[in-house]
Scaffold this active site. Structure first.
Site, PDB file in Angstrom:
ATOM      1  N   ARG A 101       0.924  -1.457   0.045  1.00 25.40           N
ATOM      2  CA  ARG A 101       0.087  -0.087   0.019  1.00 25.40           C
ATOM      3  C   ARG A 101       0.901   1.228   0.045  1.00 25.40           C
ATOM      4  O   ARG A 101       1.481   1.342   0.895  1.00 25.40           O
ATOM      5  CB  ARG A 101      -0.818   0.016   1.153  1.00 25.40           C
ATOM      6  CG  ARG A 101      -1.802   1.382   1.334  1.00 25.40           C
ATOM      7  CD  ARG A 101      -2.788   1.295   2.312  1.00 25.40           C
ATOM      8  NE  ARG A 101      -4.048   0.586   1.601  1.00 25.40           N
ATOM      9  CZ  ARG A 101      -5.121   0.546   2.152  1.00 25.40           C
ATOM     10  NH1 ARG A 101      -5.577   1.179   3.256  1.00 25.40           N
ATOM     11  NH2 ARG A 101      -6.286   0.172   1.478  1.00 25.40           N
ATOM     12  N   HIS A 128      -6.954   0.681  -6.852  1.00 27.07           N
ATOM     13  CA  HIS A 128      -7.124  -0.097  -5.930  1.00 27.07           C
ATOM     14  C   HIS A 128      -7.508  -1.574  -6.376  1.00 27.07           C
ATOM     15  O   HIS A 128      -8.986  -1.627  -6.070  1.00 27.07           O
ATOM     16  CB  HIS A 128      -7.997   0.387  -4.875  1.00 27.07           C
ATOM     17  CG  HIS A 128      -8.002  -0.283  -3.488  1.00 27.07           C
ATOM     18  ND1 HIS A 128      -7.368  -1.333  -3.025  1.00 27.07           N
ATOM     19  CD2 HIS A 128      -8.581   0.086  -2.169  1.00 27.07           C
ATOM     20  CE1 HIS A 128      -7.557  -1.673  -1.807  1.00 27.07           C
ATOM     21  NE2 HIS A 128      -8.546  -0.592  -1.338  1.00 27.07           N
ATOM     22  N   GLN A 131      -9.915  -4.282  -4.251  1.00 27.26           N
ATOM     23  CA  GLN A 131     -10.867  -3.492  -3.689  1.00 27.26           C
ATOM     24  C   GLN A 131     -12.109  -3.825  -5.026  1.00 27.26           C
ATOM     25  O   GLN A 131     -13.324  -4.330  -4.533  1.00 27.26           O
ATOM     26  CB  GLN A 131     -11.282  -1.995  -3.753  1.00 27.26           C
ATOM     27  CG  GLN A 131     -12.402  -1.353  -3.153  1.00 27.26           C
ATOM     28  CD  GLN A 131     -12.851  -2.055  -1.698  1.00 27.26           C
ATOM     29  OE1 GLN A 131     -12.080  -2.022  -0.715  1.00 27.26           O
ATOM     30  NE2 GLN A 131     -14.032  -2.758  -1.638  1.00 27.26           N
ATOM     31  N   ASP A 221     -17.304   6.818  -2.762  1.00 26.28           N
ATOM     32  CA  ASP A 221     -16.041   6.772  -1.754  1.00 26.28           C
ATOM     33  C   ASP A 221     -15.900   8.157  -1.139  1.00 26.28           C
ATOM     34  O   ASP A 221     -16.478   9.113  -1.610  1.00 26.28           O
ATOM     35  CB  ASP A 221     -14.803   6.354  -2.657  1.00 26.28           C
ATOM     36  CG  ASP A 221     -13.740   6.098  -1.645  1.00 26.28           C
ATOM     37  OD1 ASP A 221     -13.876   5.838  -0.641  1.00 26.28           O
ATOM     38  OD2 ASP A 221     -12.462   5.899  -2.334  1.00 26.28           O
ATOM     39  N   CYS A 260     -16.239   1.192  -0.412  1.00 24.83           N
ATOM     40  CA  CYS A 260     -15.159   0.481  -0.061  1.00 24.83           C
ATOM     41  C   CYS A 260     -14.855   0.490   1.673  1.00 24.83           C
ATOM     42  O   CYS A 260     -14.251  -0.402   1.926  1.00 24.83           O
ATOM     43  CB  CYS A 260     -14.019   0.856  -0.767  1.00 24.83           C
ATOM     44  SG  CYS A 260     -13.542   2.562  -0.454  1.00 24.83           S
ATOM     45  N   ARG A 288     -13.591  -8.967   0.996  1.00 27.13           N
ATOM     46  CA  ARG A 288     -11.990  -8.622   0.793  1.00 27.13           C
ATOM     47  C   ARG A 288     -11.167  -9.910   0.760  1.00 27.13           C
ATOM     48  O   ARG A 288     -10.190 -10.140   0.086  1.00 27.13           O
ATOM     49  CB  ARG A 288     -11.398  -7.472   1.573  1.00 27.13           C
ATOM     50  CG  ARG A 288     -12.026  -6.262   1.319  1.00 27.13           C
ATOM     51  CD  ARG A 288     -11.679  -5.549  -0.235  1.00 27.13           C
ATOM     52  NE  ARG A 288     -10.213  -5.437  -0.299  1.00 27.13           N
ATOM     53  CZ  ARG A 288      -9.292  -4.500   0.272  1.00 27.13           C
ATOM     54  NH1 ARG A 288     -10.155  -3.480   0.889  1.00 27.13           N
ATOM     55  NH2 ARG A 288      -8.360  -4.694   0.045  1.00 27.13           N
TER      56      ARG A 288
END
Ligand code: CP
Ligand code: NVA
Length: 306
Positions: A101, A128, A131, A221, A260, A288
């Protein structure tokens, strides 16, 4: 060497393979079966930013598969303490896979150039992918086949939005985007989309109502992603008309709501929508772990020739 850096690099068949590996492992997990098929495997996880879901889901996924994960915080000095190439060469000798990340997507690309183990993008400023895989995995659980269905993104055209757009293009879903002009994808991103998912037509608008009409799912988001804190006030003002609330969702009463997480309730989404029966956000977060098991097995199979 296969990696998961951006969904643009994967074929539709590879994405389907990951989703199906994840599905199979989730079905087994729900029956209490956790086969340690990669006993002793290690995943190195580098985090330059905060995380709940990504960290815990990768760690538990590795344990269920018989391996383990090592958490490395910003303290390890990724991108700062030594050149990324030295970092990649050293770490590759000690772990079977790496998840990063990172603040800068370029650092992940640089790492991949020098790594001799597969690399997973656990979120960058650019995209991402994990996700978006979990999102489609979740929507298929509740809706079945999604081909031709409309996914509506309302809000910032950010890292998560880009991965959702890519997966829509790869799997034959429609993608609508309601975004203020100043926060739209860059022209480079639109070029990348037309090169990699030429069949995807982004139905772009500045009207959230238009974007959500006929949608199977509405996504949003945060308006201020990690690293954009200095722009908070300007972003809050620009995105205020893009809140996902009951009034907006009334234009697509059968649509699911996706986020998310973490969410800023009262900003991009209201409590009412988060808690509504159409909200899948908790299932989405839980998935996830299952979708990423698909990624881990897909990548470990090549390393361990299983
Ligand atoms: N959605 C997501 O990636 O959550 P975390 O930031 O908690 O990992
Ligand atoms: N767009 C958000 C996603 C967090 C999971 C961010 O980058 O902060």
């Amino acid at each position: 060497m296969k990696n998961l850096v951006s969904l643009k690099d994967l074929s539709s068949a590879e994405i389907e393979e990951i989703l199906s590996l994840g599905r199979d492992l989730k079905d087994k997990y729900m029956k209490g079966v956790r086969e340690p098929i990669f006993r002793g495997a290690t995943l190195g996880m580098i985090f330059q930013k905060q995380s709940l879901r990504t960290r815990v889901s990768f760690e538990t996924a590795m344990i269920h598969l018989g391996g383990s994960a090592l958490f490395m915080s910003d303290e390890i000095g990724f991108g700062k303490r030594e050149p990324v190439n030295d970092f990649a060469h050293v770490l590759s000798q000690m772990v079977d896979l790496v998840m990063i990340r990172a603040k800068k997507h370029e650092d992940v690309l640089e790492f991949v150039k020098h790594a001799s183990v597969p690399v997973i993008n656990g979120l960058t400023d650019y995209c991402h992918p994990c996700q978006a895989l979990a999102d489609i995995f979740t929507l298929r659980e509740v809706e079945g086949d999604l081909r031709g269905k409309k996914m509506a993104w309302v809000g910032d055209a950010n890292n998560v939005a880009l991965s959702v757009a890519l997966i829509c293009g790869k799997l034959g879903l429609r993608f609508s985007l309601a975004v203020p002009e100043a926060y739209d994808f860059s022209s480079e991103v639109y070029e990348m989309l037309s090169e990699n998912v030429p069949d995807l037509e982004v139905e772009k608008t500045q009207d959230p109502v238009k974007a959500v009409k006929g949608a199977t799912a509405v996504f949003t988001d945060v308006w201020v992603s990690m690293g954009q804190e200095a722009e908070e006030e300007a972003r809050k003002a620009a995105f205020a008309p893009y809140q996902v609330n009951a009034e907006l969702m009334a234009h697509c009463p059968d649509a699911y709501f996706m986020h998310c997480l973490p969410a800023k309730r009262g900003l991009e989404v209201t409590d009412e929508v988060m808690e509504s029966p159409r909200s899948l956000v908790i299932q989405e977060a839980g998935n996830r772990m299952h979708a990423q098991k698909g990624v881990l097995v897909w990548l470990l199979q090549q390393v361990w020739k299983k």
